[in-house]
Scaffold this motif. Structure first.
Motif, PDB file in Angstrom:
ATOM      1  N   THR A 220      -9.271  11.827  13.643  1.00 40.81           N
ATOM      2  CA  THR A 220      -9.223  11.527  15.075  1.00 40.81           C
ATOM      3  C   THR A 220      -8.344  10.307  15.375  1.00 40.81           C
ATOM      4  O   THR A 220      -7.935  10.111  16.512  1.00 40.81           O
ATOM      5  N   ARG A 221      -8.085   9.484  14.359  1.00 42.52           N
ATOM      6  CA  ARG A 221      -7.202   8.326  14.521  1.00 42.52           C
ATOM      7  C   ARG A 221      -6.019   8.469  13.573  1.00 42.52           C
ATOM      8  O   ARG A 221      -6.175   8.892  12.430  1.00 42.52           O
ATOM      9  N   SER A 222      -4.864   8.096  14.050  1.00 38.47           N
ATOM     10  CA  SER A 222      -3.676   8.134  13.191  1.00 38.47           C
ATOM     11  C   SER A 222      -3.826   7.109  12.075  1.00 38.47           C
ATOM     12  O   SER A 222      -4.087   5.929  12.342  1.00 38.47           O
ATOM     13  N   PRO A 223      -3.676   7.510  10.806  1.00 36.45           N
ATOM     14  CA  PRO A 223      -3.872   6.555   9.705  1.00 36.45           C
ATOM     15  C   PRO A 223      -2.728   5.557   9.600  1.00 36.45           C
ATOM     16  O   PRO A 223      -1.603   5.837  10.010  1.00 36.45           O
ATOM     17  N   ILE A 224      -3.028   4.400   9.051  1.00 39.93           N
ATOM     18  CA  ILE A 224      -1.999   3.432   8.675  1.00 39.93           C
ATOM     19  C   ILE A 224      -1.447   3.854   7.322  1.00 39.93           C
ATOM     20  O   ILE A 224      -2.185   4.303   6.448  1.00 39.93           O
ATOM     21  N   ARG A 225      -0.136   3.707   7.144  1.00 37.26           N
ATOM     22  CA  ARG A 225       0.499   4.022   5.861  1.00 37.26           C
ATOM     23  C   ARG A 225       0.973   2.729   5.208  1.00 37.26           C
ATOM     24  O   ARG A 225       1.649   1.918   5.839  1.00 37.26           O
ATOM     25  N   SER A 226       0.628   2.532   3.961  1.00 31.09           N
ATOM     26  CA  SER A 226       1.081   1.343   3.235  1.00 31.09           C
ATOM     27  C   SER A 226       0.977   1.599   1.741  1.00 31.09           C
ATOM     28  O   SER A 226       0.082   2.303   1.281  1.00 31.09           O
ATOM     29  N   ASP A 227       1.914   1.006   0.989  1.00 34.11           N
ATOM     30  CA  ASP A 227       1.861   1.058  -0.467  1.00 34.11           C
ATOM     31  C   ASP A 227       1.395  -0.263  -1.055  1.00 34.11           C
ATOM     32  O   ASP A 227       1.444  -0.458  -2.253  1.00 34.11           O
ATOM     33  N   SER A 228       0.943  -1.179  -0.201  1.00 32.01           N
ATOM     34  CA  SER A 228       0.548  -2.512  -0.644  1.00 32.01           C
ATOM     35  C   SER A 228      -0.944  -2.565  -0.954  1.00 32.01           C
ATOM     36  O   SER A 228      -1.771  -2.268  -0.091  1.00 32.01           O
ATOM     37  N   VAL A 229      -1.273  -2.955  -2.185  1.00 30.65           N
ATOM     38  CA  VAL A 229      -2.679  -3.097  -2.562  1.00 30.65           C
ATOM     39  C   VAL A 229      -3.328  -4.226  -1.758  1.00 30.65           C
ATOM     40  O   VAL A 229      -4.459  -4.099  -1.278  1.00 30.65           O
ATOM     41  N   THR A 230      -2.612  -5.326  -1.587  1.00 33.63           N
ATOM     42  CA  THR A 230      -3.151  -6.465  -0.842  1.00 33.63           C
ATOM     43  C   THR A 230      -3.462  -6.076   0.600  1.00 33.63           C
ATOM     44  O   THR A 230      -4.529  -6.390   1.134  1.00 33.63           O
ATOM     45  N   CYS A 231      -2.518  -5.382   1.225  1.00 34.00           N
ATOM     46  CA  CYS A 231      -2.729  -4.922   2.597  1.00 34.00           C
ATOM     47  C   CYS A 231      -3.926  -3.983   2.674  1.00 34.00           C
ATOM     48  O   CYS A 231      -4.783  -4.112   3.550  1.00 34.00           O
ATOM     49  N   GLY A 232      -3.991  -3.024   1.743  1.00 33.86           N
ATOM     50  CA  GLY A 232      -5.080  -2.063   1.760  1.00 33.86           C
ATOM     51  C   GLY A 232      -6.435  -2.715   1.596  1.00 33.86           C
ATOM     52  O   GLY A 232      -7.379  -2.422   2.341  1.00 33.86           O
ATOM     53  N   LEU A 233      -6.556  -3.620   0.630  1.00 38.64           N
ATOM     54  CA  LEU A 233      -7.842  -4.281   0.401  1.00 38.64           C
ATOM     55  C   LEU A 233      -8.279  -5.097   1.605  1.00 38.64           C
ATOM     56  O   LEU A 233      -9.452  -5.097   1.987  1.00 38.64           O
ATOM     57  N   ASN A 234      -7.330  -5.793   2.215  1.00 35.50           N
ATOM     58  CA  ASN A 234      -7.697  -6.627   3.352  1.00 35.50           C
ATOM     59  C   ASN A 234      -8.134  -5.786   4.548  1.00 35.50           C
ATOM     60  O   ASN A 234      -9.068  -6.157   5.272  1.00 35.50           O
ATOM     61  N   MET A 235      -7.477  -4.642   4.761  1.00 33.66           N
ATOM     62  CA  MET A 235      -7.874  -3.767   5.858  1.00 33.66           C
ATOM     63  C   MET A 235      -9.252  -3.160   5.595  1.00 33.66           C
ATOM     64  O   MET A 235     -10.044  -2.965   6.517  1.00 33.66           O
ATOM     65  N   VAL A 236      -9.542  -2.866   4.334  1.00 34.68           N
ATOM     66  CA  VAL A 236     -10.864  -2.336   3.978  1.00 34.68           C
ATOM     67  C   VAL A 236     -11.942  -3.400   4.191  1.00 34.68           C
ATOM     68  O   VAL A 236     -12.999  -3.132   4.772  1.00 34.68           O
ATOM     69  N   LEU A 237     -11.668  -4.609   3.740  1.00 35.68           N
ATOM     70  CA  LEU A 237     -12.675  -5.670   3.794  1.00 35.68           C
ATOM     71  C   LEU A 237     -12.875  -6.245   5.187  1.00 35.68           C
ATOM     72  O   LEU A 237     -13.996  -6.593   5.572  1.00 35.68           O
ATOM     73  N   GLU A 238     -11.800  -6.341   5.952  1.00 36.51           N
ATOM     74  CA  GLU A 238     -11.868  -7.067   7.214  1.00 36.51           C
ATOM     75  C   GLU A 238     -11.846  -6.187   8.453  1.00 36.51           C
ATOM     76  O   GLU A 238     -12.178  -6.650   9.546  1.00 36.51           O
ATOM     77  N   ALA A 239     -11.425  -4.929   8.311  1.00 37.98           N
ATOM     78  CA  ALA A 239     -11.281  -4.091   9.508  1.00 37.98           C
ATOM     79  C   ALA A 239     -11.948  -2.730   9.368  1.00 37.98           C
ATOM     80  O   ALA A 239     -11.684  -1.822  10.157  1.00 37.98           O
ATOM     81  N   ASP A 240     -12.812  -2.566   8.350  1.00 34.14           N
ATOM     82  CA  ASP A 240     -13.607  -1.348   8.177  1.00 34.14           C
ATOM     83  C   ASP A 240     -12.776  -0.087   7.925  1.00 34.14           C
ATOM     84  O   ASP A 240     -13.180   1.012   8.300  1.00 34.14           O
TER      85      ASP A 240
END
Length: 302
Positions: A220-240
């Protein structure tokens, strides 16, 4: 063509390409501009072709210049490797190793592997480039990397490379501890979640796309695309956000108390391979590093 180009001529042409101009190359080589221009003209005369277009807008390579530059780079890299190996055999130095790998290797076996390598080769120069295999292949083919590790897929042209399987890795979906969907047991429950997905569709991620393509379309929401582990972890931890990682990396950076792998086990496994040139033999130091890599991958609990 009666004569082959001289090594110095190749190095000057290489620097002109890197600098983007005769003036820049002259400055980098600490030569005069006329001397650099003369060397390029001599090289063009030997090859009986024009390598560079010169205009008021700057310098560009001709079609033959681009073709020659590619071959020349391989020659220079191979000469450098040969010189490095002779030094290693003479024990004047312990050589150079340049490898490419994905974040999975960097976050699992790499620390112990480097320590094991540095014991017999304390003075060896080690370069590690982290990226997806599709990004690493040009550097591998140009001789700037000794070998690369990653997942392969049918669309990658690998006829000129040796492909050696290393290990299989299972993948999982991760979320922060306490995420409302942390106990989901099926993908159907995750359609309304916020997702961060891999940027590339190469290798293992093509398998995911083939398997989860319909699911991706139903988000239902357009996903964010990234190959960065740092970016991915921070989005998981801080933005659900939810994301997909190798199970062996589901608790990196000592974050196991903050991350959880969802109880969904329908994701495919990925085969990781090491790739190196068929034509250019590995140096003594690179072969030693590869032997240690095989041993560490065999023991690791993927």
């Amino acid at each position: 063509m009666r004569y082959l180009p001289k090594l110095q001529q190749l190095k000057v042409f290489q620097q002109v390409i890197r600098s983007g101009s005769i003036r820049g190359a002259a400055r980098a080589l600490e030569q005069s501009q006329p001397a650099v221009s003369r060397t390029i003209r001599e090289l063009e005369q030997i090859l009986e072709t024009q390598l560079i277009n010169r205009s008021s807008q700057g310098m560009t390579l001709t079609e033959t210049g681009r073709a020659f530059a590619l071959r020349m780079q391989l020659i220079l890299e191979e000469l450098q490797r040969a010189a490095d190996e002779i030094q290693q055999l003479n024990q004047h130095s312990q050589g150079n190793v340049a490898i490419g790998c994905s974040s999975l290797l960097a976050l699992t076996v790499l620390p112990d592997l480097v320590e094991a390598f540095k014991q017999p080769f304390p003075q060896a120069n080690l370069l590690i480039r982290e990226a997806q295999l599709s990004t690493l292949l040009p550097a591998l083919r140009e001789g700037r990397l000794d070998f690369a590790v990653g997942t392969v897929s049918p669309e990658l042209p690998l006829e000129d490379l040796v492909r050696e399987p290393l290990f299989n890795a299972s993948f999982c979906i991760i979320a922060r501890q306490g995420h409302p969907l942390a106990q989901a047991t099926s993908l159907d429950e995750l359609r309304e979640a916020k997702w961060l997905l891999p940027e590339t569709d190469m290798g293992y991620y093509q398998q995911l796309r083939a398997m989860l393509g319909t699911f991706y379309q139903q988000l239902t929401r357009s996903p964010i695309r990234s190959d960065s582990v740092t970016c991915g972890l921070n989005m998981v931890l801080e933005a659900d956000y939810l994301t997909i990682v190798a199970r062996a990396m589901s608790a990196p950076f000592h974050l196991q108390h903050r991350l959880v792998a969802l109880p969904i086990d329908t994701l495919p496994q990925a085969q990781y391979c090491v790739l190196y040139s068929q034509k250019s033999p590995l140096t003594v130091t690179a072969r030693r590093f590869l032997d240690l890599l095989r041993a560490h991958c065999l023991r690791y609990p993927w």
